[in-house]
Design an enzyme around this catalytic site. Structure first.
Site, PDB file in Angstrom:
ATOM      1  N   GLN A  31      34.634  29.722  44.447  1.00  0.00           N
ATOM      2  CA  GLN A  31      35.208  30.422  43.510  1.00  0.00           C
ATOM      3  C   GLN A  31      34.180  30.903  42.501  1.00  0.00           C
ATOM      4  OE1 GLN A  31      38.828  27.448  43.974  1.00  0.00           O
ATOM      5  NE2 GLN A  31      39.178  28.681  42.173  1.00  0.00           N
ATOM      6  N   ARG A  68      55.025  27.225  37.517  1.00  0.00           N
ATOM      7  CA  ARG A  68      54.734  27.473  39.035  1.00  0.00           C
ATOM      8  C   ARG A  68      55.498  26.273  39.766  1.00  0.00           C
ATOM      9  NH1 ARG A  68      48.148  28.132  38.942  1.00  0.00           N
ATOM     10  NH2 ARG A  68      48.266  30.574  38.187  1.00  0.00           N
ATOM     11  N   THR A 111      44.221  41.013  25.619  1.00  0.00           N
ATOM     12  CA  THR A 111      42.689  41.173  25.428  1.00  0.00           C
ATOM     13  C   THR A 111      41.860  40.290  26.381  1.00  0.00           C
ATOM     14  OG1 THR A 111      42.958  39.469  23.424  1.00  0.00           O
ATOM     15  CG2 THR A 111      43.210  41.693  22.990  1.00  0.00           C
ATOM     16  N   GLY A 112      42.688  39.411  27.322  1.00  0.00           N
ATOM     17  CA  GLY A 112      42.063  38.754  28.059  1.00  0.00           C
ATOM     18  C   GLY A 112      41.498  39.383  29.352  1.00  0.00           C
ATOM     19  N   VAL A 148      42.213  38.897  32.420  1.00  0.00           N
ATOM     20  CA  VAL A 148      43.451  39.269  33.183  1.00  0.00           C
ATOM     21  C   VAL A 148      44.345  40.303  32.619  1.00  0.00           C
ATOM     22  CG1 VAL A 148      45.411  38.409  34.585  1.00  0.00           C
ATOM     23  CG2 VAL A 148      43.382  37.056  34.316  1.00  0.00           C
ATOM     24  N   SER A 187      34.412  34.267  37.167  1.00  0.00           N
ATOM     25  CA  SER A 187      35.454  34.848  36.268  1.00  0.00           C
ATOM     26  C   SER A 187      36.832  34.245  36.455  1.00  0.00           C
ATOM     27  CB  SER A 187      35.567  36.236  36.982  1.00  0.00           C
ATOM     28  OG  SER A 187      35.875  36.339  38.331  1.00  0.00           O
ATOM     29  N   GLY A 188      36.862  33.187  37.376  1.00  0.00           N
ATOM     30  CA  GLY A 188      38.207  32.406  37.298  1.00  0.00           C
ATOM     31  C   GLY A 188      38.237  31.429  36.262  1.00  0.00           C
ATOM     32  N   HIS A 222      36.625  35.411  44.975  1.00  0.00           N
ATOM     33  CA  HIS A 222      36.772  34.244  45.362  1.00  0.00           C
ATOM     34  C   HIS A 222      36.753  34.315  47.160  1.00  0.00           C
ATOM     35  CE1 HIS A 222      37.786  32.584  41.730  1.00  0.00           C
ATOM     36  NE2 HIS A 222      38.858  32.221  41.767  1.00  0.00           N
ATOM     37  N   CYS A 240      45.122  31.901  42.004  1.00  0.00           N
ATOM     38  CA  CYS A 240      44.341  32.905  42.695  1.00  0.00           C
ATOM     39  C   CYS A 240      43.989  32.614  44.065  1.00  0.00           C
ATOM     40  CB  CYS A 240      43.061  33.339  41.849  1.00  0.00           C
ATOM     41  SG  CYS A 240      42.123  31.913  41.001  1.00  0.00           S
ATOM     42  N   ASN A 243      39.552  37.633  42.838  1.00  0.00           N
ATOM     43  CA  ASN A 243      40.541  36.830  42.092  1.00  0.00           C
ATOM     44  C   ASN A 243      41.110  37.229  40.850  1.00  0.00           C
ATOM     45  OD1 ASN A 243      37.550  36.398  41.315  1.00  0.00           O
ATOM     46  ND2 ASN A 243      38.457  35.418  39.621  1.00  0.00           N
TER      47      ASN A 243
END
Length: 328
Positions: A157, A102, A13-14, A16, A160-161, A233, A131, A306
């Site tokens: 940036q 990561r 639902t987010g 991304v 929306s990031g 971005h 991103c 992004n």
């Protein structure tokens, strides 16, 4: 018939998560069955996929197991840290959009146009980079044969990031997410400050660049800045190379590299704009010029969506590469 795969999207639902679903449909990903997961408060809602409603389920420790083949996570670092190992233990390949995995040395950090061979590690958890890092390393990969000596990042940036809360601050002129009004300022802070004066976002870019390019001693520095635009971005990158280069040859190499689009016609005021990168999967590069203050210096300006290339599309491309290379 083309083989199909059972796919799950966690954090559906987010911002991304919804874009992942959109990209899967646009790219005609071979989905046999799509499962959508989110928090308990979203369970029972539906999201359309290929014209059919898919009901959102609550993500639990028992959610991700056979027959699911691949799970794309966009549910935040805490959820990824908790649930991804359960999925991996059940044989599900996890592609994670958070920063949780990561820098784990056992987890590949992948941009398919740069280091697809990292997927051969056999790890069931695969990390999607930051991103800004993603769009930056695509052109840097082109320059790697020249010997990359030093990289300086300055980012621009979009809100929306920061997710829905960041978008809301811009649209409503509020400060619920950012420490200052983003409507009339650029804010030279993304994420929290560390003891060395850098922000976590800046350190992410530095460390991830080294890992993706397999240059652990590369000198990299970054200043990350939030700007008052909704999406896409921009990154100004200054590069010092070990070896001499022909500028026109480098431009040709950029143009021939997968995922890169050169927009560099200053005579006609053509250069990459963040507004023109919206809803695109490519990385756009322009303002390609020598840095005459260095013996082998280069300046470039790089723009990408992004939410798409910086998150959703890159995740789907990782899944596509796994399939192409018979790794799933």
């Amino acid at each position: 018939m083309k083989k199909q795969y059972n796919l799950a999207v966690c954090g559906a639902t987010g911002v991304v998560g919804r874009k992942v679903i959109e990209v899967l449909e646009e790219r005609d990903f071979p989905v046999a069955n799509l499962s959508l997961f989110a928090s308990a408060r979203s369970a029972g809602q539906t999201i359309d996929f290929k014209g059919e409603p898919v009901t959102i389920q609550e993500l639990t420790e028992d959610s991700l197991k056979a027959p699911i083949d691949i799970a794309i996570f966009s549910a935040g670092g805490d959820a990824s840290k908790h649930y991804a190992p359960f999925a991996a233990d059940n044989g599900v390949i996890v592609i994670d959009n958070s920063s949780a995995w990561r820098m784990d040395p056992k987890v590949p950090l992948v941009v398919p146009e740069v280091n697809p061979n990292a997927l051969n590690s056999g790890s069931k958890i695969i990390a999607n980079p930051n991103c800004s890092t993603i769009q930056s390393v695509v052109p840097l990969a082109v320059l790697k044969p020249y010997g990359i000596k030093r990289v300086v990042y300055s980012t621009y940036q979009a809100v929306s990031g920061a997710g829905q809360k960041g978008i809301a601050d811009l649209e409503n002129n509020t400060t619920n997410n950012f420490p200052y009004s983003i409507n009339d300022s650029v804010i030279p802070q993304i994420d929290v400050f560390l003891d060395n004066g850098y922000t976590k976002e800046e350190v992410k870019m530095i460390e991830e660049t080294r890992k993706i390019l397999e240059l652990p001693d590369l000198r990299v520095t970054a200043t990350t800045v939030r700007v008052p635009i909704k999406n896409s971005h921009g990154v100004s990158i200054n590069i010092e190379l070990e070896n001499a280069f022909d500028l026109e040859q480098v431009k040709t190499e950029f143009a021939n590299h997968s995922g890169l689009v050169v927009v560099d016609d200053t005579a006609n005021l053509r250069y990459p704009l963040q507004s023109e990168a919206n809803d695109k999967d490519e990385v756009f590069i322009g303002r390609i010029r020598r840095d005459d203050s260095l013996e082998n210096g280069l300046n470039i300006w790089v723009v990408a969506d992004n939410i798409r290339k910086g998150a959703a599309t890159n995740s789907v491309q990782i899944a596509e590469t796994l399939i192409k290379n018979n790794l799933v």
